[in-house]
Design an enzyme around this catalytic site. Structure first.
Site, mmCIF file in Angstrom:
data_model
loop_
_atom_site.group_PDB
_atom_site.id
_atom_site.type_symbol
_atom_site.label_atom_id
_atom_site.label_comp_id
_atom_site.label_asym_id
_atom_site.label_seq_id
_atom_site.Cartn_x
_atom_site.Cartn_y
_atom_site.Cartn_z
ATOM 1 N N THR A 58 0.804 -1.272 0.058
ATOM 2 C CA THR A 58 0.103 0.053 -0.117
ATOM 3 C C THR A 58 0.833 1.325 -0.058
ATOM 4 O OG1 THR A 58 -2.145 1.236 1.020
ATOM 5 C CG2 THR A 58 -0.302 -0.005 2.473
ATOM 6 N N GLU A 59 0.763 2.137 -0.821
ATOM 7 C CA GLU A 59 1.678 3.132 -1.125
ATOM 8 C C GLU A 59 1.861 4.042 -0.042
ATOM 9 O OE1 GLU A 59 -0.929 2.527 -3.178
ATOM 10 O OE2 GLU A 59 -1.869 4.424 -3.767
ATOM 11 N N ASN A 60 1.018 4.136 0.843
ATOM 12 C CA ASN A 60 1.293 4.940 2.011
ATOM 13 C C ASN A 60 2.356 4.340 2.927
ATOM 14 O OD1 ASN A 60 -1.090 3.156 2.283
ATOM 15 N ND2 ASN A 60 -1.346 4.190 4.635
ATOM 16 N N SER A 87 8.560 4.168 -0.478
ATOM 17 C CA SER A 87 7.393 3.276 -1.057
ATOM 18 C C SER A 87 7.187 3.628 -2.576
ATOM 19 C CB SER A 87 6.110 3.886 -0.384
ATOM 20 O OG SER A 87 5.032 3.241 -0.719
#
Lengths: 236, 209
Positions: B39-41, B81
């Site tokens: 998840t890019e966060n 990320s």
């Protein structure tokens, strides 16, 4: 002795000037330093350029700062969300301008700014409206855009724990932009749920080394944005 | 669509699922395949939503919903990320679409409406960097307009980035010559898909399409 701890959030933000560029950590509510933002509202600085991935929700934290009319420009990747009512209104009225930056480009611009790199090339946004008018160069048959590093006067950061040297560890996905912003600001201010004695943080797990941090303030029970919004809280 | 897409998620892959229908792919990945979700966060090893009352508001996904961390998960900051994304370390991302062109151009972040608040998030980074880009979308809009077109009219997210499209009617690859049908949904004919597509389809499915 080095002691970066200050006694209150008010003291921590006291010298932020009108017109400052302020990076605020957080992705949605995760990592949002709500108490520092509220202290900044009380302090009164205005005409701010704020860098954050989003624009806050409800009328607390970042959304409250925007609602108070203090933000002239938002630099962010995703200024929309279900409970984001304040920014759209001030954007449409022309009070708050928007610089829209792809999320990864935003992160890397902040990292570069903190690392002394004035600009870099990225493949992101080539051929899109966000790449129009941007200087381009081809490397190995692929096109890239030249984008600038980003620095700030101040960064407001939320950590799980910090020490008086400014070493910081974070909570889960609350880390997000904060370690990058800590590097990119002239004055980095950290609110931490606990300020622990020197030596207690394992050097192997320190995420933000203290050299990037200038002030630390204990905020033992930080508010959670979604809970405050659900309870109808409006700041101030 | 999510179920069909899940069959193409290989064992051992690192996968980013977009918000909405793409998120549902995870539920259908065949048993026995170990897949690590990004998840890019800021997490690898994202797990399902928490049991009610056990979540942490600071453990969320890119859609800002609470999630869990699977054993072996890792947290990291945004530059790391997006280094995973832009640097080509992720194997697959699955996204939604407003339009896809026959050259693989994707439009999925803005309708260009003058009163809309523009918001892009990580979509442009994902399509620029992830090795394989899958799109899940209804074949046409609610008004019956084709979403698979010769050339996108909405603002682009990326140029020539889409590899495969899963619609309610077919699975379609973007190849050098354009849209190639890989598979038709049960009871759907090639001709009926062609009628609802804004560009020429190339037959080529293993099921006779």
């Amino acid at each position: 002795m080095i002691n970066k701890e200050v006694s209150s959030v008010a003291e921590a933000v006291a010298d932020i000037l009108d017109g400052a560029t302020v990076m605020i950590g957080g992705f949605g509510e995760a990592g949002s330093p709500i108490e520092l933002i509220h202290a900044l509202i009380d302090q009164g600085a205005t005409n701010l350029t704020v860098v954050n991935n989003n624009t806050g929700t409800g009328e607390v934290g970042l959304a409250a700062l925007i609602k108070a009319g203090r933000v002239s420009t938002m630099v962010c990747s995703y200024p929309r969300s279900a409970n984001s009512k304040v920014f759209p209104e001030l954007y449409r009225s022309g009070h708050t301008a928007l610089e829209l930056v792809p999320q990864g480009t935003l992160a890397e611009r902040i990292r570069a700014g903190g690392a002394g790199i004035p600009a870099f090339y990225t493949p992101t946004a080539v051929g899109t409206p966000l790449g129009e008018g941007v200087e381009r160069r081809t490397f190995d048959d692929r096109d890239y855009l030249l984008v600038r590093g980003l620095t700030a006067d101040v960064a407001l950061i939320k950590g799980r724990a910090a020490d008086r040297h400014g070493n910081v560890v974070y909570n889960k996905t609350a880390r997000n932009f904060s370690p990058l912003m800590a590097m990119a600001a002239k004055t980095t201010i950290v609110q931490a749920a606990s300020v622990v004695p020197i030596g207690e943080l394992d050097p192997e797990v320190v995420v933000t080394p203290g050299i990037f941090v200038h002030r630390v303030v204990a905020v033992p029970n930080p508010g959670h944005e979604a809970e405050l919004v659900a309870a109808g809280v409006s700041y101030p | 669509m999510a179920q069909r897409c899940a069959l193409d998620i290989q064992n051992g892959s690192y996968v980013n699922l977009g918000i909405g229908i793409p998120e549902r792919v995870a539920a259908y990945v065949p048993q026995g395949r170990e897949v690590i979700y990004h998840t890019e966060n800021g997490m690898l090893g994202m797990g399902p939503p928490p049991e009610p009352g056990t979540g942490d508001p600071e453990l969320i996904n890119a859609g800002k919903q609470q999630v869990t961390a699977n054993p072996g998960a890792a947290y990291f900051h945004h530059a790391d990320s997006f280094a995973m994304i832009r640097g080509g370390h992720l194997d697959v991302c699955v996204l939604g679409a407003l339009q896809v062109s026959e050259r693989g151009d994707l439009a999925n972040w803005s309708t260009g409406a003058p009163d809309a608040i523009p918001a892009v998030g990580g979509a442009m980074d994902l399509v620029a960097g992830v090795k394989t880009v899958y799109v899940i979308t209804q074949h046409t809009t609610r008004d019956g307009e084709p979403k698979l077109v010769e050339s996108c009219t909405f603002p682009l997210t990326g140029l020539g980035v889409v590899d495969r499209i899963y619609t309610d009617l077919a699975v379609i690859d973007v190849v050098e010559a354009g849209f190639q049908v890989v598979e038709l949904s049960p009871g759907v004919s090639f001709e009926s898909v062609q009628e609802r597509t804004g560009a020429k389809l190339i037959p080529g499915g293993t099921d006779g399409s």
